[in-house]
Design an enzyme around this catalytic site. Sequence first.
Site, PDB file in Angstrom:
ATOM      1  N   HIS A 118      20.284  45.253  31.905  1.00  9.63           N
ATOM      2  CA  HIS A 118      20.624  43.711  31.579  1.00  9.63           C
ATOM      3  C   HIS A 118      19.588  42.577  31.998  1.00  9.63           C
ATOM      4  CE1 HIS A 118      24.096  45.769  30.307  1.00  9.63           C
ATOM      5  NE2 HIS A 118      24.871  46.119  31.657  1.00  9.63           N
ATOM      6  N   HIS A 176      23.102  50.414  24.849  1.00  5.87           N
ATOM      7  CA  HIS A 176      24.306  50.479  26.118  1.00  5.87           C
ATOM      8  C   HIS A 176      25.615  50.127  25.738  1.00  5.87           C
ATOM      9  CE1 HIS A 176      23.950  49.746  30.655  1.00  5.87           C
ATOM     10  NE2 HIS A 176      25.129  49.478  30.162  1.00  5.87           N
ATOM     11  N   ASN A 202      34.293  44.604  33.744  1.00  4.27           N
ATOM     12  CA  ASN A 202      33.912  43.728  35.145  1.00  4.27           C
ATOM     13  C   ASN A 202      33.197  42.555  34.708  1.00  4.27           C
ATOM     14  OD1 ASN A 202      34.700  45.750  36.977  1.00  4.27           O
ATOM     15  ND2 ASN A 202      33.018  46.939  36.553  1.00  4.27           N
ATOM     16  N   ARG A 231      21.658  56.839  35.938  1.00  2.00           N
ATOM     17  CA  ARG A 231      21.572  55.570  36.284  1.00  2.00           C
ATOM     18  C   ARG A 231      22.179  55.397  37.666  1.00  2.00           C
ATOM     19  NH1 ARG A 231      26.516  51.101  34.261  1.00  2.00           N
ATOM     20  NH2 ARG A 231      24.918  49.571  34.373  1.00  2.00           N
ATOM     21  N   ASP A 270      26.529  46.340  25.223  1.00  9.11           N
ATOM     22  CA  ASP A 270      27.446  46.606  26.644  1.00  9.11           C
ATOM     23  C   ASP A 270      28.845  46.701  26.286  1.00  9.11           C
ATOM     24  OD1 ASP A 270      27.725  46.994  29.384  1.00  9.11           O
ATOM     25  OD2 ASP A 270      27.846  44.831  29.640  1.00  9.11           O
ATOM     26  N   HIS A 280      29.669  51.874  26.856  1.00  9.10           N
ATOM     27  CA  HIS A 280      30.483  52.789  27.570  1.00  9.10           C
ATOM     28  C   HIS A 280      31.412  53.296  26.731  1.00  9.10           C
ATOM     29  CE1 HIS A 280      28.226  51.123  30.884  1.00  9.10           C
ATOM     30  NE2 HIS A 280      28.607  49.817  30.498  1.00  9.10           N
TER      31      HIS A 280
END
Length: 301
Positions: free
Chosen positions: A184, A34, A259, A127, A254, A36
């Site tokens: 998560h 996971h 955020n 997702r 992650d 980005h």
Amino acid sequence: MNTAASSASLPTRTYLESPTVTHLRLPPLSCDSHVHVFGPVTRFPYAKNRPSTPVEAPKEALFALHRRMGIERCVIVQSVMHGTDNRVVEDAIAAGEGRYLGVALVKPDVPDAELQRLSLAGFRGVRFNFMRHIENGTTLDEVMKLTPRLAAVGMHLQIHFDGRLVHELAAPLKLSAVPVVIDHMGRVDATKGTEHGDFQALLRLLDNPRFYVKVSGIDRIDAESPPTKKYRYGVALARALVDRFPERCVWGTDWPHPNHTHIPDDGVLVDALAEIAMSTKSLDLLLVHNPQQLYRFEVSS
């Protein structure tokens, strides 16, 4: 002047350029399931309705982080920062030489031809977000109606939801025609412990063998714990999940941590694996075997 729109346009750093050096040696073919990628925005513009504006975190920075950590495989999850324009992830997959795969963001009415194209490009799932800070006009009923079409192209469903929603989402999610991956650890509040109703509801959901869970986000579900204590409440929940569902857990950093309440140290997150998967077999299942089964990386002959 729209103050929210103005603040969302100010680039914010979300990751450390030089995380601490890790002590834990990861097994060969370990997978970060996971992450980005953001930008470069000159090629891949941010979505207009994004919740914030992170500094660029391009594929080159991700690849460098993984070399530093000893991570050889990865699954890149399309972020709301780029919306449903999945080109930024597709570009990183192409550069990853088979070691990087993806999870896309799509609308429920995405054409079958586009799902097939994404599948062939290395996307293994799609997702959907059900979080309060993310705009989402999609209903879970619409998502469930999409799942037979995902099955036709060999994709799974990944769901990101607020921990308090686990009770109302559990029953409809069981109607999915494809495996479901929970992001998560269901975003439950780790400080409430393993006996809290939200975590117990997550466990009951995962008793269904079609469900997987990402034991990523120890830093998100335990955001106030100082890094020097390695997010002890988050680690406890992750360990409980790995112990109970050893073949249906995957892990991720992650990165680059959008955020968030703070900037996590990726070195701390990797070293925490020693407390989450406490045997060689458990670590191998979490980082190698389970991602291989779920994401179907090509295996060299």
